[in-house]
Design an enzyme around this catalytic site. Structure first.
Site, PDB file in Angstrom:
ATOM      1  N   SER A 106       0.829  -1.190   0.000  1.00 51.94           N
ATOM      2  CA  SER A 106       0.000   0.000   0.000  1.00 51.94           C
ATOM      3  C   SER A 106       0.875   1.256   0.000  1.00 51.94           C
ATOM      4  O   SER A 106       1.684   1.451  -0.898  1.00 51.94           O
ATOM      5  CB  SER A 106      -0.952  -0.057   1.203  1.00 51.94           C
ATOM      6  OG  SER A 106      -1.900   0.977   1.169  1.00 51.94           O
ATOM      7  N   HIS A 131      -2.470  -1.288  -4.120  1.00 52.15           N
ATOM      8  CA  HIS A 131      -3.928  -1.344  -4.247  1.00 52.15           C
ATOM      9  C   HIS A 131      -4.478   0.079  -4.171  1.00 52.15           C
ATOM     10  O   HIS A 131      -3.742   1.043  -3.979  1.00 52.15           O
ATOM     11  CB  HIS A 131      -4.563  -2.257  -3.185  1.00 52.15           C
ATOM     12  CG  HIS A 131      -4.386  -1.794  -1.772  1.00 52.15           C
ATOM     13  ND1 HIS A 131      -4.794  -2.538  -0.688  1.00 52.15           N
ATOM     14  CD2 HIS A 131      -3.846  -0.661  -1.237  1.00 52.15           C
ATOM     15  CE1 HIS A 131      -4.518  -1.887   0.428  1.00 52.15           C
ATOM     16  NE2 HIS A 131      -3.953  -0.737   0.119  1.00 52.15           N
TER      17      HIS A 131
END
EC number: 3.4.21.92
Length: 202
Positions: A106, A131
């Site tokens: 992330s 993501h």
């Protein structure tokens, strides 16, 4: 006492240095900071981001022409906290070399890719994951709609920067970040998130 036992007790190892003026004790992270090495270990939040930003600014003031090494082992976290680190990395004069050890997921992966081109590394058994930003809003429908629009804007901003940092098309970044997208170190190198997988110091 083993290093694991020390860590479990919340203790930080101390390094003793001897010189002509006597002995001096440093905690291990302060000693590594003298070598221009900083760490992001654990979640990205306001507290961890504040520490990283402060160290980046301090090292710039110490020597604006010498590289900084930024070691990352993080599952990600707050976008706003992560962006404060990203913007500071771009703002300061020294180039920031990034290295993933363990996990960069992330916002951790985003910061890994934010290092100076040609100086983004990963150890061979690390994992990298990208993501889209996560969010949750409660309250009135209008407030939820406002937050949803803001998350979409944030996603576009992050995707645009990732496309610039990796050389991938914006469309591919949008598709790949739709869900958790895990990569090995070698796959992250092919993707453009890092420049080299290293197993030993040169």
């Amino acid at each position: 006492m083993s290093a694991v036992e020390t860590q479990n007790l919340g203790m930080v190892p101390i390094v003793i240095e001897q010189s002509g003026r006597g002995e001096r004790a440093y905690d291990i992270y302060s000693r590594l900071l003298r070598e221009r090495v900083i760490f992001l270990v654990g979640p990205v939040n306001d507290q961890s981001a504040n520490l990283v930003v402060a160290q980046l600014l301090f090292l710039e003031s110490e020597n604006p022409d010498k590289d900084i090494s930024f070691y990352i082992n993080s599952p990600g976290g707050s976008v706003s906290a992560g962006m404060s680190i990203y913007d500071t990395m771009q703002f300061i004069k020294p180039q920031v070399s990034t290295l993933c050890m363990g996990l960069a997921a992330s916002m951790g992966a985003f910061l890994l890719a934010a290092g100076a081109k040609g100086k983004r590394f990963s150890l061979p058994n690390s994992k990298i994951m990208i993501h889209q930003p996560l969010g949750g809003a409660q309250g009135q429908a209008t407030d939820i709609e406002i937050h949803a629009r803001e998350i979409l804007k944030t996603r576009e901003q992050l995707n645009r920067i990732l496309a610039e940092r990796t050389g991938q098309s914006l469309e591919k970044i949008q598709n790949d970040t739709e869900r958790d997208y895990f990569m090995s170190s070698e796959e992250a190198q092919t993707y453009g998130l890092i420049d080299q997988v290293i197993s030993k110091r040169p």
